[in-house]
Design an enzyme around this catalytic site. Sequence first.
Site, mmCIF file in Angstrom:
data_model
loop_
_atom_site.group_PDB
_atom_site.id
_atom_site.type_symbol
_atom_site.label_atom_id
_atom_site.label_comp_id
_atom_site.label_asym_id
_atom_site.label_seq_id
_atom_site.Cartn_x
_atom_site.Cartn_y
_atom_site.Cartn_z
ATOM 1 N N LYS A 15 11.482 -9.417 8.487
ATOM 2 C CA LYS A 15 11.758 -10.831 7.924
ATOM 3 C C LYS A 15 12.813 -10.676 6.814
ATOM 4 C CE LYS A 15 7.592 -12.200 6.703
ATOM 5 N NZ LYS A 15 6.882 -10.882 7.144
ATOM 6 N N ARG A 90 2.839 -19.815 5.373
ATOM 7 C CA ARG A 90 1.655 -19.042 5.715
ATOM 8 C C ARG A 90 0.560 -19.398 6.021
ATOM 9 N NH1 ARG A 90 4.276 -14.388 2.938
ATOM 10 N NH2 ARG A 90 3.443 -12.442 3.090
ATOM 11 N N ARG A 129 8.575 1.493 3.012
ATOM 12 C CA ARG A 129 9.547 0.511 2.361
ATOM 13 C C ARG A 129 9.746 0.735 0.988
ATOM 14 N NH1 ARG A 129 8.415 -6.013 3.489
ATOM 15 N NH2 ARG A 129 6.382 -5.291 2.426
ATOM 16 N N ARG A 163 6.751 -1.417 -3.857
ATOM 17 C CA ARG A 163 6.152 -2.542 -4.343
ATOM 18 C C ARG A 163 4.577 -1.888 -4.480
ATOM 19 N NH1 ARG A 163 7.216 -7.269 -0.102
ATOM 20 N NH2 ARG A 163 4.982 -7.598 -0.489
ATOM 21 N N ARG A 174 -3.506 -7.582 4.117
ATOM 22 C CA ARG A 174 -2.353 -8.632 4.466
ATOM 23 C C ARG A 174 -2.097 -9.069 5.997
ATOM 24 N NH1 ARG A 174 1.937 -5.198 1.280
ATOM 25 N NH2 ARG A 174 3.402 -6.660 2.289
#
Length: 235
Positions: A15, A90, A129, A163, A174
Site C-alpha cells: 500500500k 481498518r 522492509r 520499524r 497484525r
Amino acid sequence: MTLNIILLGPPGAGKGTQAVRLEDEHGMVQLSTGDMLRAAVKAGTPIGVQAKAVMDAGELVSDEIVSGLIGERLDQLGSDVSVIFDGYPRTAAQAQALDGILSARGRKLDHVIELQVEEDALVDRITGRFSCAKCGAGYHDRYKLPKVEDTCDVCGSHEFKRRPDDNEETVRTRMAEYRAKTAPILPIYEARGIVTHVDGMAPIDEVNDAIETILATAGQSVHPAPVIEAPRGTG
Ligand code: ADP
Ligand code: ADP
Ligand code: ZN
C-alpha cells in the site's frame, strides 16, 4: 477532478509503496494513519504515548484516534487535492466514520483498490522492509534495494531504519487483526460496486500499471471529462 481512493490490503501488501508512486505521478496525497501515528510517537504527543504500546504489539489503535487524525489532516488539504487512504479504514466503525468525514468536506469515496497477496509472502515482505532515516523512502532487502549500495535513491542519505513492529511475531498479530477486523469491510464497499482487486504479488511496476488503469477508468466514470480530443480517423 478530485479523487478519493482507498488502498486496502494486509500489512506488507504494498500500500505505502504504491501510494508514494501515485503521489509522485499524480500529485495525489497519501494519508497513512500508520505514518501519522509513528510521527505522534516520535514527537511524544499524548496520542503517541497512548498508541506506542498498541502498535508495538501489532494491535489496533482506537477508532476515535485514527478517525480524528484523518479528519484533521483532510482539513489541512485544499478541497481540490486528491487523496489515497493507506492503512485506513481498518474496521467497520472506521469505514462508517470515513463516510461522514468525507461527506462533511464535500468529498465522496470513488474507489477501493484491494491488493491481493498470499499470506506466506507477507512475513518475507515485512521482515525485509527498511526505509531511509532521512526522507522515509521505502526499500526491501531483496525486492527493492537502493540503486547504489547503502545510498538512498531519493536523498543520498546513508542512514536507514527498520520499524520496531516489523518482526515476525508482531506481523502474525497484525495479519490476524487484518483478517478479523479489516477484511470484513470489503463486502460493504463491494455492495457499492466500487471495489477492484489487483494482484499484489506482481512486481511493483506491474501493480502500479494496474492501479493506473483503474484510476483512469474511475475518474472517467465518476466525473466525465470534457471532450477535448480532435476527431478521430483523420490520420
Ligand atoms: P504496506 O504499506 O502495505 O504495509 P509496503 O508498501 O511498505 O506495504 O511494502 C512492504 C515491503 O514489500 C516493502 O519493503 C516494499 O519495498 C516491498 N514491496 C512492496 N510491493 C512489492 C511488490 N509488488 N513486490 C515485492 N516487494 C514489494
Ligand atoms: P502496515 O501497513 O505495515 O500494517 P501501518 O503503518 O499501516 O502498517 O500501521 C502500523 C500500526 O499502526 C498498526 O499495526 C496499528 O497498530 C496502527 N494503525 C495504523 N493505522 C491504523 C488504523 N487505521 N486503525 C488502527 N490502528 C492503526
Ligand atoms: Zn532518503
